[in-house]
Design an enzyme around this catalytic site. Structure first.
Site, PDB file in Angstrom:
ATOM      1  N   ASP A 124      57.983  34.781  14.197  1.00 37.47           N
ATOM      2  CA  ASP A 124      57.050  33.667  13.685  1.00 37.47           C
ATOM      3  C   ASP A 124      57.370  32.293  14.406  1.00 37.47           C
ATOM      4  O   ASP A 124      58.157  31.983  14.889  1.00 37.47           O
ATOM      5  CB  ASP A 124      57.463  33.491  12.234  1.00 37.47           C
ATOM      6  CG  ASP A 124      57.003  34.566  11.134  1.00 37.47           C
ATOM      7  OD1 ASP A 124      55.977  35.070  11.498  1.00 37.47           O
ATOM      8  OD2 ASP A 124      57.943  34.836  10.603  1.00 37.47           O
ATOM      9  N   ASP A 142      49.814  37.321  10.801  1.00 33.79           N
ATOM     10  CA  ASP A 142      49.816  36.991   9.438  1.00 33.79           C
ATOM     11  C   ASP A 142      48.453  36.069   9.027  1.00 33.79           C
ATOM     12  O   ASP A 142      47.843  36.550   7.919  1.00 33.79           O
ATOM     13  CB  ASP A 142      50.761  36.149   9.080  1.00 33.79           C
ATOM     14  CG  ASP A 142      52.299  36.557   9.188  1.00 33.79           C
ATOM     15  OD1 ASP A 142      52.339  37.842   9.158  1.00 33.79           O
ATOM     16  OD2 ASP A 142      53.075  35.678   9.550  1.00 33.79           O
TER      17      ASP A 142
END
Length: 167
Positions: A124, A142
């Protein structure tokens, strides 16, 4: 009606290619983050947004992140099943917005699935925050998953009740 159905059917490769591009773009960004930033580094870009390097062994919002490792295989299995179903759906004629939703979901699933398979965690790098409150870190995969679900929800809500009953 037959002509429209054939035209829609020929769009399958386009939507699969879009999914592949989303997954590829996600992987390129993650590779750059890992190559250029040490784990845990944060680069403030605005008063509410950071670029960083974090790992998530869980799912959304770090769900099951501390489960001990078995969750990797659960999420890989789910990703595989979802990828198969979405690929089959994209090979059939679909309205454009619905196909876009499936394509984005597939691209996002591929991006994060490749991470889980190759690394054992998802990289991330996006951090949105307000003062001391931070949204869980996320990535391009995402975003694609979220937008895909939104597109699918819009198509589902747009359907007239009478058309749902006749199927």
């Amino acid at each position: 009606m037959r002509t429209k159905r054939i035209a829609m059917a020929r769009q399958g490769p386009y939507w699969l290619a879009l999914a592949g591009l989303v997954g590829l773009a996600d992987q390129v960004i993650k590779w750059l983050v890992q190559a250029l930033m040490p784990y845990g580094q944060t680069v403030p870009l605005t008063p509410f947004f950071n670029w960083g390097h974090w790992w998530n062994t869980g799912a959304a919002f770090s769900f099951l992140a501390d489960a001990g490792g078995w969750q990797r295989y659960l999420f890989l299995g789910l990703t595989g099943m979802v990828a198969i179903v979405l690929t089959i759906l994209l090979c059939r004629p679909r309205p454009r917005l619905e196909a876009l939703g499936y394509s984005l979901m597939l691209g996002g699933a591929l991006g994060n699935g490749i991470d889980r398979l190759a690394r054992g965690y998802v990289v991330d790098y996006l951090d949105v925050y307000w003062r001391e409150w931070h949204w869980p870190a996320f990535n391009l995969a995402d975003i694609a998953l979220f937008l895909g679900v939104v597109a699918f929800a819009i198509t589902t809500l747009r359907e007239r009740p009478s058309s749902r009953l006749s199927e």
